[in-house]
Design a protein around this motif. Structure first.
Motif, short mmCIF file in Angstrom:
data_model
loop_
_atom_site.label_atom_id
_atom_site.label_comp_id
_atom_site.label_asym_id
_atom_site.label_seq_id
_atom_site.Cartn_x
_atom_site.Cartn_y
_atom_site.Cartn_z
N VAL A 152 39.74 43.04 25.95
CA VAL A 152 40.73 43.99 26.42
C VAL A 152 40.81 43.94 27.94
O VAL A 152 39.93 43.42 28.61
N ASP A 153 41.90 44.52 28.48
CA ASP A 153 42.05 44.63 29.93
C ASP A 153 41.44 45.95 30.37
O ASP A 153 41.92 47.01 30.01
N ALA A 154 40.37 45.87 31.17
CA ALA A 154 39.74 47.07 31.72
C ALA A 154 40.34 47.36 33.09
O ALA A 154 40.64 46.45 33.86
N GLU A 155 40.50 48.62 33.40
CA GLU A 155 41.19 49.04 34.61
C GLU A 155 40.28 48.94 35.83
O GLU A 155 39.12 49.34 35.80
N LEU A 156 40.81 48.41 36.92
CA LEU A 156 40.12 48.41 38.21
C LEU A 156 40.84 49.37 39.16
O LEU A 156 40.49 50.53 39.26
N PHE A 157 41.86 48.87 39.84
CA PHE A 157 42.63 49.67 40.78
C PHE A 157 44.11 49.46 40.50
O PHE A 157 44.77 48.62 41.13
N PRO A 158 44.68 50.21 39.54
CA PRO A 158 46.06 49.95 39.12
C PRO A 158 47.12 50.45 40.10
O PRO A 158 48.25 49.97 40.07
N ASN A 159 46.80 51.41 40.96
CA ASN A 159 47.79 51.93 41.90
C ASN A 159 47.74 51.09 43.17
O ASN A 159 46.90 51.29 44.03
N ILE A 160 48.69 50.17 43.28
CA ILE A 160 48.69 49.19 44.36
C ILE A 160 49.77 49.54 45.38
O ILE A 160 50.90 49.82 45.02
N SER A 161 49.38 49.50 46.64
CA SER A 161 50.32 49.66 47.75
C SER A 161 50.28 48.39 48.58
O SER A 161 49.27 47.71 48.65
N LEU A 162 51.43 48.06 49.19
CA LEU A 162 51.51 46.87 50.03
C LEU A 162 51.74 47.24 51.48
O LEU A 162 52.38 48.25 51.78
#
Length: 167
Positions: A152-162
């Motif tokens: 499965v895909d485990a969450e790391l840092f899903p809220n990404i800003s550029l």
């Protein structure tokens, strides 16, 4: 004298059974192929303000996890401007696997300290390639983990800003 026989013209019947058979097969095939052509959208967040404001104390300022992507590799800062580690390119390629492992350890450390962190700020150099940006975003968003014998895909840092990398 010869008699001219005129045949009475009858309207020809239109046989459309073969066309209907074709449509019966073609319509479901076209409908099924539409499912596979979906557009993927990556959601991005506005960057949080990493500068402490005048009316807040230094301890109340949001701590920002930064990942700087430049020509040499990756630089990870937490809080903003404080160096955690540098991951240099190896054989001209970005070390995505090392980045994923380091961010997994960092996420575990945050959880052990009771810090709920799901956002990351990607600071990109001006000449960063598009594929590098997308691969980096995929790496920081999640990682593959085995849960109950399933991958499965485990969450790391899903809220990404550029943002733009400092010079």
């Amino acid at each position: 004298m010869r008699r001219l026989r005129r045949k009475i013209k009858q309207d020809a019947e239109l046989d459309i059974t073969s066309f209907m058979n074709l449509m019966i097969v073609l319509v479901p095939v076209l409908l099924l192929s539409l499912v596979f052509s979906q557009v993927r959208i990556l959601n991005l967040q506005l960057p949080v303000n990493s500068e402490p404001q005048e009316n807040t104390e230094l301890n109340d300022a949001p701590k920002v996890l930064e990942l700087i992507v430049n020509a040499e590799g990756f630089v990870i800062n937490y809080p903003s401007g404080v160096l955690l580690t540098e991951l240099n390119k190896q054989h001209g390629e970005y070390p995505y696997l090392q980045l994923s492992k380091y961010l997994q350890d960092l996420k575990l450390t945050f959880q052990q300290q009771g810090i709920e962190k799901s956002d990351i700020l990607l600071l990109l150099a001006e000449d960063t390639e598009y594929q590098t940006i997308v691969s980096t975003m995929d790496t920081v968003r999640s990682f593959k983990a085995v849960v109950a014998a399933n991958l499965v895909d485990a969450e790391l840092f899903p809220n990404i800003s550029l943002g733009d990398a400092p010079e």
